[in-house]
Design an enzyme around this catalytic site. Structure first.
Site, mmCIF file in Angstrom:
data_model
loop_
_atom_site.group_PDB
_atom_site.id
_atom_site.type_symbol
_atom_site.label_atom_id
_atom_site.label_comp_id
_atom_site.label_asym_id
_atom_site.label_seq_id
_atom_site.Cartn_x
_atom_site.Cartn_y
_atom_site.Cartn_z
ATOM 1 N N SER A 1 -3.690 -5.656 -7.522
ATOM 2 C CA SER A 1 -3.743 -5.043 -8.576
ATOM 3 C C SER A 1 -3.002 -5.002 -9.642
ATOM 4 O O SER A 1 -2.855 -5.821 -10.227
ATOM 5 C CB SER A 1 -2.965 -3.639 -8.072
ATOM 6 O OG SER A 1 -3.371 -2.926 -6.287
HETATM 7 N N1 SAH Z 1 -0.720 -3.977 -2.549
HETATM 8 C C1 SAH Z 1 -1.954 -4.784 -2.402
HETATM 9 C C2 SAH Z 1 -3.227 -4.090 -3.108
HETATM 10 C C3 SAH Z 1 -4.749 -4.907 -2.602
HETATM 11 S S1 SAH Z 1 -6.196 -4.475 -2.995
HETATM 12 C C4 SAH Z 1 -1.296 -5.838 -3.990
HETATM 13 O O1 SAH Z 1 -0.539 -5.618 -4.557
HETATM 14 O O2 SAH Z 1 -1.846 -7.339 -3.784
HETATM 15 C C5 SAH Z 1 -5.842 -2.825 -0.757
HETATM 16 C C6 SAH Z 1 -5.313 -3.537 0.082
HETATM 17 O O3 SAH Z 1 -5.319 -3.011 0.748
HETATM 18 C C7 SAH Z 1 -6.752 -4.498 0.901
HETATM 19 O O4 SAH Z 1 -5.829 -5.340 1.290
HETATM 20 C C8 SAH Z 1 -6.940 -3.721 2.219
HETATM 21 O O5 SAH Z 1 -7.410 -4.749 3.052
HETATM 22 C C9 SAH Z 1 -5.998 -2.925 2.432
HETATM 23 N N2 SAH Z 1 -6.042 -1.909 3.282
HETATM 24 C C10 SAH Z 1 -7.730 -1.196 3.289
HETATM 25 N N3 SAH Z 1 -7.614 -0.204 3.895
HETATM 26 C C11 SAH Z 1 -6.687 -0.068 4.814
HETATM 27 C C12 SAH Z 1 -5.671 0.214 5.607
HETATM 28 N N4 SAH Z 1 -6.734 1.700 6.496
HETATM 29 N N5 SAH Z 1 -4.882 0.532 6.133
HETATM 30 C C13 SAH Z 1 -4.498 -0.939 5.838
HETATM 31 N N6 SAH Z 1 -4.459 -1.829 4.947
HETATM 32 C C14 SAH Z 1 -5.960 -0.697 3.889
#
Ligand code: SAH
Length: 225
Positions: free
Chosen positions: A76
């Site tokens: 993010s």
């Molecule tokens: N908090 C992260 C943001 C990553 S983007 C950071 O600081 O880097 C969002 C993430 O959510 C992705 O890695 C994606 O694979 C995950 N995601 C999407 N749907 C999900 C679900 N149902 N359960 C767990 N993770 C999920």
């Protein structure tokens, strides 16, 4: 000065550069981004974001932008991380937080840096393995789980706060059920083109909802990979 050029880049040169770059980013988040919470600004100042992305993108780590982390996912944007963290802790520092969407691990590490006990769930095993290694290398102690986190992590509920870092069309009631009394939930809600960041607080009078503005997140997806 000679020694500087003989030192390993990560040991000296780049280390100093990235601290300066981090300080600059934090000042921008404060002046242009309106981030006011000193605890949040200090956490972003101290945590090396370049260690949460691929080395090839390292030079862009302190730009205020989302970056690819593989598997079509992104780390993010720093402003978003700062804003969500600020919203999450505004009414008191939570002791125990659930994060849905570990991704790079950066948001989770920011929370851990604040002294919060973090439980984080990620559906893509490959990303979670890398994130776990980062936590270990940095001496951060977080609880992680490879699972579809749309319905939370009930075994450790209730949580003082819940943060969702991928956008779903709606919030699953199961997630809200895992939030303790007085707890705060922050999550982007909406479709791929239009999402808003919502904050829900469970108070004695019921659930209070704040709209924190428009955001863009990768989608919340069902199932594991
Ligand atoms: N908090 C992260 C943001 C990553 S983007 C950071 O600081 O880097 C969002 C993430 O959510 C992705 O890695 C994606 O694979 C995950 N995601 C999407 N749907 C999900 C679900 N149902 N359960 C767990 N993770 C999920």
């Amino acid at each position: 000065m000679m020694s500087r050029f003989h030192a390993k880049p990560e040991a000296q040169g780049q280390g100093m550069t990235s601290q300066r770059a981090r300080d600059r980013l934090v000042e921008r988040l404060r002046s242009e981004g309106g981030i006011r919470d000193e605890r949040v600004l200090q956490a972003l100042r101290s945590l090396p974001r370049h260690l949460f992305i691929d080395e090839a993108l390292g030079s862009r780590a302190y730009e205020d932008t989302a970056l690819p982390i593989g598997n079509a996912q992104t780390i993010s944007q720093p402003w978003v991380v700062a804003r969500m963290t600020e919203a999450l802790i505004e009414h008191g520092l939570p002791k125990k937080v659930l994060e849905v969407g570990t991704g790079s691990g950066y948001q989770a590490a920011v929370l851990a840096t604040l002294g919060i006990e973090v439980y984080t769930v990620e559906r893509i095993d490959e990303l979670l393995r890398v994130a776990r290694r980062r936590f270990r290398n940095m001496g951060l102690n977080l609880r992680t789980k490879h699972d579809d986190g749309r319905m939370g992590w009930p075994e450790h509920a209730p949580y003082d706060a819940i943060i969702v870092t991928a956008a779903g069309a709606a919030l699953d009631p199961a997630l809200l059920a895992q939030l303790g009394e007085g707890g705060t939930l922050v999550a982007p809600v909406g479709g791929p083109s239009a999402q808003i960041l919502l904050r829900l607080r469970k108070t004695v009078e019921g659930v209070v909802q704040d709209d924190l503005g428009k955001v863009v997140f990768v989608p919340l997806v069902s199932g594991i990979l």
